[in-house]
Design a protein around this motif. Structure first.
Motif, PDB file in Angstrom:
ATOM      1  N   PRO A 196       0.815  -1.217   0.000  1.00 56.29           N
ATOM      2  CA  PRO A 196       0.000   0.000   0.000  1.00 56.29           C
ATOM      3  C   PRO A 196       0.849   1.268   0.000  1.00 56.29           C
ATOM      4  CG  PRO A 196      -0.795  -1.533   1.661  1.00 56.29           C
ATOM      5  CD  PRO A 196       0.461  -2.117   1.113  1.00 56.29           C
ATOM      6  N   ALA A 197       2.003   1.239   0.675  1.00 57.63           N
ATOM      7  CA  ALA A 197       2.812   2.448   0.787  1.00 57.63           C
ATOM      8  C   ALA A 197       3.341   2.901  -0.567  1.00 57.63           C
ATOM      9  CB  ALA A 197       3.965   2.208   1.751  1.00 57.63           C
ATOM     10  N   ALA A 198       3.472   1.963  -1.508  1.00 59.42           N
ATOM     11  CA  ALA A 198       4.020   2.316  -2.815  1.00 59.42           C
ATOM     12  C   ALA A 198       2.963   2.880  -3.755  1.00 59.42           C
ATOM     13  CB  ALA A 198       4.667   1.079  -3.446  1.00 59.42           C
ATOM     14  N   VAL A 199       1.692   2.679  -3.416  1.00 54.78           N
ATOM     15  CA  VAL A 199       0.617   3.059  -4.342  1.00 54.78           C
ATOM     16  C   VAL A 199       0.555   4.572  -4.597  1.00 54.78           C
ATOM     17  CG1 VAL A 199      -1.870   2.989  -4.738  1.00 54.78           C
ATOM     18  CG2 VAL A 199      -0.695   0.988  -3.834  1.00 54.78           C
ATOM     19  N   PRO A 200       0.535   5.409  -3.528  1.00 55.94           N
ATOM     20  CA  PRO A 200       0.402   6.842  -3.807  1.00 55.94           C
ATOM     21  C   PRO A 200       1.560   7.381  -4.631  1.00 55.94           C
ATOM     22  CG  PRO A 200       0.487   6.432  -1.429  1.00 55.94           C
ATOM     23  CD  PRO A 200       0.576   5.111  -2.095  1.00 55.94           C
ATOM     24  N   GLY A 201       2.764   6.928  -4.358  1.00 55.95           N
ATOM     25  CA  GLY A 201       3.930   7.423  -5.084  1.00 55.95           C
ATOM     26  C   GLY A 201       3.779   7.234  -6.578  1.00 55.95           C
ATOM     27  N   ILE A 202       3.275   6.056  -6.962  1.00 58.76           N
ATOM     28  CA  ILE A 202       3.127   5.774  -8.387  1.00 58.76           C
ATOM     29  C   ILE A 202       1.957   6.555  -8.982  1.00 58.76           C
ATOM     30  CG2 ILE A 202       2.476   3.922  -9.987  1.00 58.76           C
ATOM     31  CD1 ILE A 202       4.355   2.124  -8.351  1.00 58.76           C
ATOM     32  N   LEU A 203       0.872   6.644  -8.227  1.00 59.85           N
ATOM     33  CA  LEU A 203      -0.297   7.348  -8.763  1.00 59.85           C
ATOM     34  C   LEU A 203      -0.055   8.850  -8.895  1.00 59.85           C
ATOM     35  CD1 LEU A 203      -3.218   5.445  -7.063  1.00 59.85           C
ATOM     36  CD2 LEU A 203      -2.690   5.559  -9.494  1.00 59.85           C
ATOM     37  N   VAL A 204       0.766   9.385  -7.987  1.00 67.00           N
ATOM     38  CA  VAL A 204       1.052  10.813  -8.063  1.00 67.00           C
ATOM     39  C   VAL A 204       1.706  11.145  -9.403  1.00 67.00           C
ATOM     40  CG1 VAL A 204       2.680  12.517  -7.165  1.00 67.00           C
ATOM     41  CG2 VAL A 204       1.039  11.455  -5.635  1.00 67.00           C
ATOM     42  N   CYS A 205       2.476  10.202  -9.935  1.00 64.66           N
ATOM     43  CA  CYS A 205       3.099  10.405 -11.237  1.00 64.66           C
ATOM     44  C   CYS A 205       2.060  10.635 -12.328  1.00 64.66           C
ATOM     45  CB  CYS A 205       3.943   9.183 -11.623  1.00 64.66           C
ATOM     46  SG  CYS A 205       5.323   8.946 -10.529  1.00 64.66           S
ATOM     47  N   ALA A 206       0.857  10.094 -12.140  1.00 66.17           N
ATOM     48  CA  ALA A 206      -0.207  10.339 -13.120  1.00 66.17           C
ATOM     49  C   ALA A 206      -1.039  11.553 -12.721  1.00 66.17           C
ATOM     50  CB  ALA A 206      -1.097   9.098 -13.227  1.00 66.17           C
ATOM     51  N   VAL A 207      -1.273  11.693 -11.423  1.00 67.34           N
ATOM     52  CA  VAL A 207      -2.173  12.753 -10.958  1.00 67.34           C
ATOM     53  C   VAL A 207      -1.524  14.127 -11.105  1.00 67.34           C
ATOM     54  CG1 VAL A 207      -3.276  13.697  -8.887  1.00 67.34           C
ATOM     55  CG2 VAL A 207      -3.554  11.282  -9.454  1.00 67.34           C
ATOM     56  N   MET A 208      -0.221  14.210 -10.897  1.00 69.04           N
ATOM     57  CA  MET A 208       0.457  15.502 -10.977  1.00 69.04           C
ATOM     58  C   MET A 208       0.374  16.136 -12.364  1.00 69.04           C
ATOM     59  SD  MET A 208       1.314  16.805  -8.299  1.00 69.04           S
ATOM     60  CE  MET A 208       2.098  16.855  -6.738  1.00 69.04           C
ATOM     61  N   PRO A 209       0.814  15.416 -13.428  1.00 71.98           N
ATOM     62  CA  PRO A 209       0.697  16.034 -14.753  1.00 71.98           C
ATOM     63  C   PRO A 209      -0.745  16.348 -15.119  1.00 71.98           C
ATOM     64  CG  PRO A 209       1.863  13.909 -14.867  1.00 71.98           C
ATOM     65  CD  PRO A 209       1.434  14.082 -13.469  1.00 71.98           C
ATOM     66  N   LEU A 210      -1.672  15.525 -14.638  1.00 75.03           N
ATOM     67  CA  LEU A 210      -3.076  15.786 -14.943  1.00 75.03           C
ATOM     68  C   LEU A 210      -3.551  17.060 -14.247  1.00 75.03           C
ATOM     69  CD1 LEU A 210      -4.680  12.215 -14.773  1.00 75.03           C
ATOM     70  CD2 LEU A 210      -4.675  13.725 -16.747  1.00 75.03           C
ATOM     71  N   SER A 211      -3.185  17.213 -12.954  1.00 75.78           N
ATOM     72  CA  SER A 211      -3.730  18.351 -12.218  1.00 75.78           C
ATOM     73  C   SER A 211      -2.938  19.641 -12.483  1.00 75.78           C
ATOM     74  CB  SER A 211      -3.802  18.039 -10.725  1.00 75.78           C
ATOM     75  OG  SER A 211      -2.549  17.606 -10.263  1.00 75.78           O
ATOM     76  N   PHE A 212      -1.601  19.563 -12.440  1.00 76.56           N
ATOM     77  CA  PHE A 212      -0.831  20.795 -12.614  1.00 76.56           C
ATOM     78  C   PHE A 212      -0.619  21.139 -14.095  1.00 76.56           C
ATOM     79  CE2 PHE A 212      -0.017  19.956  -8.207  1.00 76.56           C
ATOM     80  CZ  PHE A 212      -0.126  21.232  -7.672  1.00 76.56           C
TER      81      PHE A 212
END
Lengths: 284, 325
Positions: A196-212
């Motif tokens: 579970p600890a690795a999940v946010p790190g990987i998803l942030v890689c998708a969420v960041m370019p999408l949001s910013f």
């Protein structure tokens, strides 16, 4: 030492193929499955009620963005027009809410699988779809809470809706559907990633370019051409355009078909991938 | 007696390993069946297949007369699963967990809560039932898990290493619970790494190693096959070896084996109470000793005894004494 009579293991039978899944196999009706999904969704609401730290990503994170951009950066970005900037920011931030919250879905699913709660559910006579469906339905509550809080607080600091309640409800509904489509990426990650600890790190890689990489925080015109190309394509930009029209009456709904196409795209790509991973990782 | 669990030729392969090869199990209704084996023997894989969590690559199995692959929903109605892989939601209280399971098993919300309270009461968790499960001790958690697996009144219960990591007191509580369930007619399939646990609870034991069944039988048969306890004494002074040999012969009726190098005497021991008598006799004879130990058959030894005919290796020791004061 005397050797006691030992029962030998039963004689091996000729190897058999697993039986094809027959037609008389008992199934769970669709209504029953929906009921089970809602029972499981109640788990999320219980947690929200009794465990305020689960509210952090629902409330604190988007509010932090709201304050940071309104008070810290608006001077630089909007040349001092703080109130004008806020009006443009909030519709975009409301798109950011469900997008950001989808990260939690993958983490929660990964935790359930790792801790064995998922297997407990799968050993119960419930629909195969119920655990995932329950998770997704439970998330709607988080989306709504988060959107309500951002709308409430931003109104306090000067945001004003310019449209009628029908348009506002339509905007909220679209954002929920947006979250429900994009969350399959997160669910896929939650199944594929072992910890579970690795999940946010990987998803942030998708969420960041999408949001910013969108027009939420700065107008696309201020960016270099290659970035503009992405920003104008980004579903978050398209959703923000739609939200600005539905909440402020600014612009039009020309971005809606593109936004809907993206949502459908996320579903078409990640839903089957998730189902395949679900069957593989979980042995069925 | 009808069979509650019958499995034929189960095979399960994972990427680069074969977890189960041609496993057969037959468990009569109302009995406890122990599946004994070391880590990686395939015990959990077998349980997960029988609990419909994994699909076997080959073979077939019926639980309560229903085919696992053809009718998994009906199988799931009659089973309960507790163990390493079937846990509760730690953020929720035990009551909320069990009530949720009750709701999923089609109880009304009132009846689900009542059933949850009744079960948690039976497991001595009434006081803690409103607390989040993550605050529970290991023993409480295991009891809450067990209670959760009983919500649907299963007729077949799978316990996957139910006492691994528990202190002896909690372990005994789990054992008592299992005995109580069996008295009510529940069929239990229990996996364990501990011979003693299987011995305490199981009517029959299947021993797994490397994914195959290496032995099957009643616990006493397996134990005799593995060899019982042995007693080891090494007197401090060589001239006492004969005296000690006499004492051991008198107490156990066996002529002890001698290790000429160390002066260690070894004799099979059936009655552990002989230990205290031995200490007393040694003290009366004025014999000091460097080593006094009771050796139990370990899993290693059991497997060696079962897998290789006549092969017994020096087991680990449980040294119980030292030099008398």
């Amino acid at each position: 030492m005397t050797m006691p009579a030992m029962q030998t293991p039963p004689q091996p039978a000729p190897p058999q193929q697993p039986l094809a899944q027959g037609t008389q196999r008992r199934r769970i009706g669709p209504l029953e499955a929906v009921g089970q999904a809602f029972s499981l969704a109640s788990r999320n609401t219980i947690k929200l009620k009794k465990n305020p730290d689960t509210l952090v990503d629902v409330t604190f994170q988007p509010l932090l963005m709201l304050f940071m951009f309104t008070f810290l950066f608006s001077g630089a970005i909007a040349d001092g027009d703080r109130n004008g900037y806020l009006q443009d920011l909030v519709p975009g931030l409301l798109v950011f809410c469900p997008l950001f919250l989808t990260i939690g879905t993958g983490v929660a699913l990964c935790t359930d699988i790792q801790k064995g709660f998922f297997d407990r559910l799968r050993s119960l006579p419930i629909a195969r779809s119920a655990p995932l469906a329950g998770m997704v339905i439970g998330d709607v509550v988080r989306y709504v809470l988060s959107i309500a809080i951002v709308l409430g607080v931003s109104t306090l600091i000067g945001f004003r809706i310019q449209t009628n309640p029908f348009e506002v409800l339509l905007a909220v509904a679209l954002m929920i559907v947006f979250g429900l489509c994009l969350c399959w990426m997160s669910i896929f990650a939650g199944i594929m990633i072992p910890t579970p600890a690795a999940v946010p790190g990987i998803l942030v890689c998708a969420v960041m370019p999408l949001s910013f990489g969108s027009n939420i925080f700065a107008p696309a015109e201020t960016m270099p051409g290659w970035l503009q190309a992405w920003v104008n394509l980004n579903p978050v930009t398209l959703m923000t355009d739609v939200n600005r029209e539905l909440l402020l009456g600014k612009g039009d709904l020309s971005s809606l078909p593109g936004a809907l196409a993206w949502m459908a795209g996320f579903l078409v790509v990640f839903f089957p991938l998730t189902m395949r991973a679900y069957r593989r990782r979980l042995g069925n | 007696m009808p069979l509650a669990i019958e499995a034929e030729g189960l095979v399960k392969r994972f990427k680069d390993t074969t977890a189960l090869r041609d496993v057969h199990l037959a468990v009569p209704a109302g009995t406890v069946h122990g599946v004994l084996g070391p880590n990686g023997a395939g015990k959990t894989t077998a349980v997960r297949i029988l609990a419909t969590l994994l699909t076997p690559d080959a073979g077939r199995a019926r639980v309560g007369g229903h085919d696992l692959l053809k009718d998994p929903v009906t199988v799931r109605r009659s089973i309960g699963l507790t163990g390493q892989y079937a846990a509760l939601d730690e953020e929720l209280s035990a009551l909320e967990n069990l009530a949720l399971i009750g709701r999923l098993m089609k109880l009304s919300s009132g009846r689900a809560r009542a059933r949850a309270k009744e079960l948690l009461g039976n497991f001595g968790l009434t006081d803690a039932m409103e607390r989040p499960v993550k605050t529970y001790s290991g023993g409480m958690r295991r009891r809450a898990d067990l209670a959760a697996s009983l919500v649907g009144r299963p007729s077949v219960l799978y316990l996957d290493e139910p006492t691994t990591g528990l202190d002896p007191h909690s372990r005994n509580e789990v054992w008592d619970t299992v005995r109580g369930l069996v008295a009510q007619g529940v069929t239990v399939l229990l996996t364990t790494q501990y011979l003693e646990e299987a011995d305490q609870l199981a009517d029959r034991i299947t021993v797994f190693n490397h994914g195959t069944v290496v032995a099957e039988g009643r616990p006493d048969e397996l134990k005799r096959r593995a060899g019982g306890q042995t007693l080891q004494v090494r007197p401090t002074r060589r001239e006492h070896v004969d005296t000690v040999a006499q004492i051991l012969l008198g107490l156990t009726g066996h002529i002890p084996a001698r290790d000429e190098d160390s002066g260690r005497l070894t004799v099979p021991l059936l009655d552990p109470m002989v230990m205290s008598a031995l200490v007393q006799h040694l003290a009366e004879a004025g014999v000091a000793f460097d080593e006094l130990g009771l050796r139990l058959p370990t899993m290693d030894e059991t497997f060696l005894a079962i897998t290789s005919p006549g092969g017994r290796r020096a087991p680990l020791e449980e040294t119980l004494g030292g030099r008398p004061a």
